[in-house]
Scaffold this active site. Structure first.
Site, PDB file in Angstrom:
ATOM      1  N   PRO A  18      -2.101  -4.314   9.447  1.00  0.00           N
ATOM      2  CA  PRO A  18      -2.179  -2.854   9.512  1.00  0.00           C
ATOM      3  C   PRO A  18      -2.972  -2.227   8.362  1.00  0.00           C
ATOM      4  O   PRO A  18      -2.929  -2.712   7.237  1.00  0.00           O
ATOM      5  CB  PRO A  18      -0.706  -2.418   9.427  1.00  0.00           C
ATOM      6  N   ASN A  19      -3.682  -1.186   8.719  1.00  0.00           N
ATOM      7  CA  ASN A  19      -4.453  -0.343   7.794  1.00  0.00           C
ATOM      8  C   ASN A  19      -5.718  -1.005   7.262  1.00  0.00           C
ATOM      9  O   ASN A  19      -6.518  -0.359   6.581  1.00  0.00           O
ATOM     10  CB  ASN A  19      -3.585   0.155   6.618  1.00  0.00           C
ATOM     11  N   ARG A  26     -10.174   3.427   2.523  1.00  0.00           N
ATOM     12  CA  ARG A  26      -8.774   3.387   2.089  1.00  0.00           C
ATOM     13  C   ARG A  26      -8.671   2.959   0.625  1.00  0.00           C
ATOM     14  O   ARG A  26      -9.074   1.844   0.282  1.00  0.00           O
ATOM     15  CB  ARG A  26      -8.056   2.356   2.957  1.00  0.00           C
ATOM     16  N   TYR A  31      -8.729  -1.480  -2.995  1.00  0.00           N
ATOM     17  CA  TYR A  31      -9.168  -2.428  -1.965  1.00  0.00           C
ATOM     18  C   TYR A  31     -10.685  -2.600  -1.875  1.00  0.00           C
ATOM     19  O   TYR A  31     -11.158  -3.389  -1.058  1.00  0.00           O
ATOM     20  CB  TYR A  31      -8.615  -1.999  -0.598  1.00  0.00           C
ATOM     21  N   ASN A  82      -4.550 -11.901   6.682  1.00  0.00           N
ATOM     22  CA  ASN A  82      -4.106 -10.887   5.729  1.00  0.00           C
ATOM     23  C   ASN A  82      -3.116 -10.019   6.499  1.00  0.00           C
ATOM     24  O   ASN A  82      -3.515  -9.151   7.276  1.00  0.00           O
ATOM     25  CB  ASN A  82      -5.286 -10.044   5.228  1.00  0.00           C
ATOM     26  N   ALA A  85       0.773  -4.841   4.970  1.00  0.00           N
ATOM     27  CA  ALA A  85       2.135  -4.497   4.542  1.00  0.00           C
ATOM     28  C   ALA A  85       3.197  -5.362   5.224  1.00  0.00           C
ATOM     29  O   ALA A  85       4.305  -5.528   4.693  1.00  0.00           O
ATOM     30  CB  ALA A  85       2.405  -3.022   4.817  1.00  0.00           C
ATOM     31  N   GLU A 106      -2.913 -17.494   3.658  1.00  0.00           N
ATOM     32  CA  GLU A 106      -2.606 -16.068   3.493  1.00  0.00           C
ATOM     33  C   GLU A 106      -3.548 -15.490   2.436  1.00  0.00           C
ATOM     34  O   GLU A 106      -3.686 -16.076   1.361  1.00  0.00           O
ATOM     35  CB  GLU A 106      -1.146 -15.946   3.012  1.00  0.00           C
ATOM     36  N   HIS A 108      -5.030 -11.793   0.397  1.00  0.00           N
ATOM     37  CA  HIS A 108      -4.910 -10.365   0.095  1.00  0.00           C
ATOM     38  C   HIS A 108      -6.079  -9.963  -0.784  1.00  0.00           C
ATOM     39  O   HIS A 108      -6.463 -10.712  -1.687  1.00  0.00           O
ATOM     40  CB  HIS A 108      -3.606 -10.067  -0.659  1.00  0.00           C
ATOM     41  N   ARG A 115       1.259  -5.724  -8.673  1.00  0.00           N
ATOM     42  CA  ARG A 115       1.477  -4.370  -8.167  1.00  0.00           C
ATOM     43  C   ARG A 115       2.974  -4.045  -8.107  1.00  0.00           C
ATOM     44  O   ARG A 115       3.769  -4.658  -8.791  1.00  0.00           O
ATOM     45  CB  ARG A 115       0.764  -4.221  -6.812  1.00  0.00           C
TER      46      ARG A 115
END
Ligand code: DQA
Length: 154
Positions: A18-19, A26, A31, A82, A85, A106, A108, A115
């Site tokens: 998502p996103n 964004r 990012y 990825n 969230a 995985e 990111h 974070r």
């Protein structure tokens, strides 16, 4: 595995959660400024040299991501994901990866461990071969390289 001439090619499903369709606009300070289309194009380029055939999928919906993971069964050799969230919330995505049993890396863009505390835990990490984070769009490139090297070692 697919064969092109006498070269073996690993089939990799790239999955963006998502996103990530909003990359470029964004939170660019977190990012970066690359769009998802440009990340996919960079990966396709990398795949050509690295011996992989990619399919790419993005969804904001958890169920659609689970469907995509299930559809890799018997069709793909590995998964580069990825989960966005959903990394921090989704038992369903973790279970889907465990169910299909394909080597999964995985990735990111940001370093999730640097974070907010809620981003420190990944439900996916325990069913992944490994996790790469914190290198911006390069996390995907490094992840694809690591996945192909892993598939070659099997
Ligand atoms: C992300 C990190 C997640 O915590 C966040 O929710 C995202 C993007 C990353 O690529 O850095 O959507 O997966």
């Amino acid at each position: 595995m697919a064969v092109e001439g006498n070269r073996s090619l690993f089939r990799v499903q790239v999955i963006h959660g998502p996103n990530l369709n909003m990359l470029g606009r964004r939170e660019p300070a977190v990012y970066g400024t690359q769009t998802l289309a440009s990340i996919d194009a960079m990966l396709a380029d990398e795949a050509k040299q690295g011996g992989a055939i990619l399919s790419s999928f993005q969804s904001n919906s958890e169920g659609a991501l689970v469907d995509c993971i299930q559809a890799t069964f018997g069709e793909q050799d590995g998964i580069l994901i990825n989960p966005g969230a959903y990394t921090h919330t989704s038992v369903a995505i973790r279970d889907a990866i465990a169910a299909v049993g394909l080597p999964t890396v995985e990735v990111h863009l940001s370093n999730i461990h640097k974070r907010e505390a809620f981003r420190h835990h990944s439900y996916i990490a325990a069913v992944a071969v490994g996790q790469i984070c914190g290198f911006g769009a390069d996390s995907y490139r490094l992840g694809l390289y690591a996945l192909v090297q892993h598939l070659k070692s099997l």
